[in-house]
Motif scaffolding. Sequence first.
Motif, PDB file in Angstrom:
ATOM      1  N   ASN A  39      -8.814   4.651   3.947  1.00 56.20           N
ATOM      2  CA  ASN A  39      -8.220   4.172   2.563  1.00 56.20           C
ATOM      3  C   ASN A  39      -6.758   4.215   2.941  1.00 56.20           C
ATOM      4  O   ASN A  39      -6.078   5.341   3.276  1.00 56.20           O
ATOM      5  CB  ASN A  39      -8.807   5.341   1.384  1.00 56.20           C
ATOM      6  N   LEU A  41      -4.259   4.697   0.510  1.00 53.65           N
ATOM      7  CA  LEU A  41      -3.750   5.351  -0.328  1.00 53.65           C
ATOM      8  C   LEU A  41      -2.697   6.367   0.180  1.00 53.65           C
ATOM      9  O   LEU A  41      -1.650   6.272  -0.243  1.00 53.65           O
ATOM     10  CB  LEU A  41      -4.578   5.664  -1.460  1.00 53.65           C
ATOM     11  N   PHE A  54       2.546   5.047  -8.386  1.00 50.16           N
ATOM     12  CA  PHE A  54       1.219   4.579  -8.244  1.00 50.16           C
ATOM     13  C   PHE A  54       0.331   4.782  -9.580  1.00 50.16           C
ATOM     14  O   PHE A  54      -0.315   3.928 -10.271  1.00 50.16           O
ATOM     15  CB  PHE A  54       0.379   5.255  -7.163  1.00 50.16           C
TER      16      PHE A  54
END
Length: 189
Positions: A39, A41, A54
Motif C-alpha cells: 500500500n 499510504l 490525508f
Amino acid sequence: MYARSLGGDGAELCPLEPWQADEFLAHMDRGREFIGARNGLPDVVTDLESSRAFLRLYAERAAADTGRIHGIRLDGTLVGAVILRTLDTPRGTAEAGCWLEPAATGRGLVTRAARALIDWAIEVRGIHRVEWVASSDNAPSVAVARRLGMTRDAVLRESHLHRGRRHDEEVWSVLAPDWRAAKAAGTAG
C-alpha cells in the motif's frame, strides 16, 4: 465520538478525523514497513502535516459524500482502517479498501470492518456495486474479498506501479442484490 462494535473481542469501527492526526501517524509508524509492502499510504503519510492532510482529504470527501474513512480499533488502539476510496451515489458505485498493522492481523478485523462499511454503503447510501482492488500477490486482501462474497471480475496485468515494481491488480466486486441475498441466507461476509 461514536464507535460500532465489531464483536466481543474489543474491536470497534469508528470515524477518523483530522484532529486525530497524531494518533494516525503513530499507527502508520507502527505498521509502516508492513503496510507499505502493498500500500502506498506509508509513502504519503510521513509526518504530522501529511497525516493531517490525508485525514482532511477524507473529511472533505465525507462532507462531499464521495468517500469515507473509518479506523479499526482494538482495545482502544488504532490498528488499521477501512475506506471507501470512492463513493459515487449517482452512479451507484464505490471502491472499498483497507490496511492493518501487523500486530492486529489474523483476527478477522478487516473482514468484519469491511462488512460493516459495505453494508452501510449498500443499505444506507444505495450503492449498487462495491469494488475491491488488490495486488494479485496480496493474498490476505484477496482472501478478504472472497470472505465478503465478492466475485473476481478481472486481473489487470502490471497495472499498478508500487515502489519501482509493476504489479497485477485484481478487481473484485459485489452487487447489492447478491449482498442482500447472502445476508438473507446468513452467508454475507
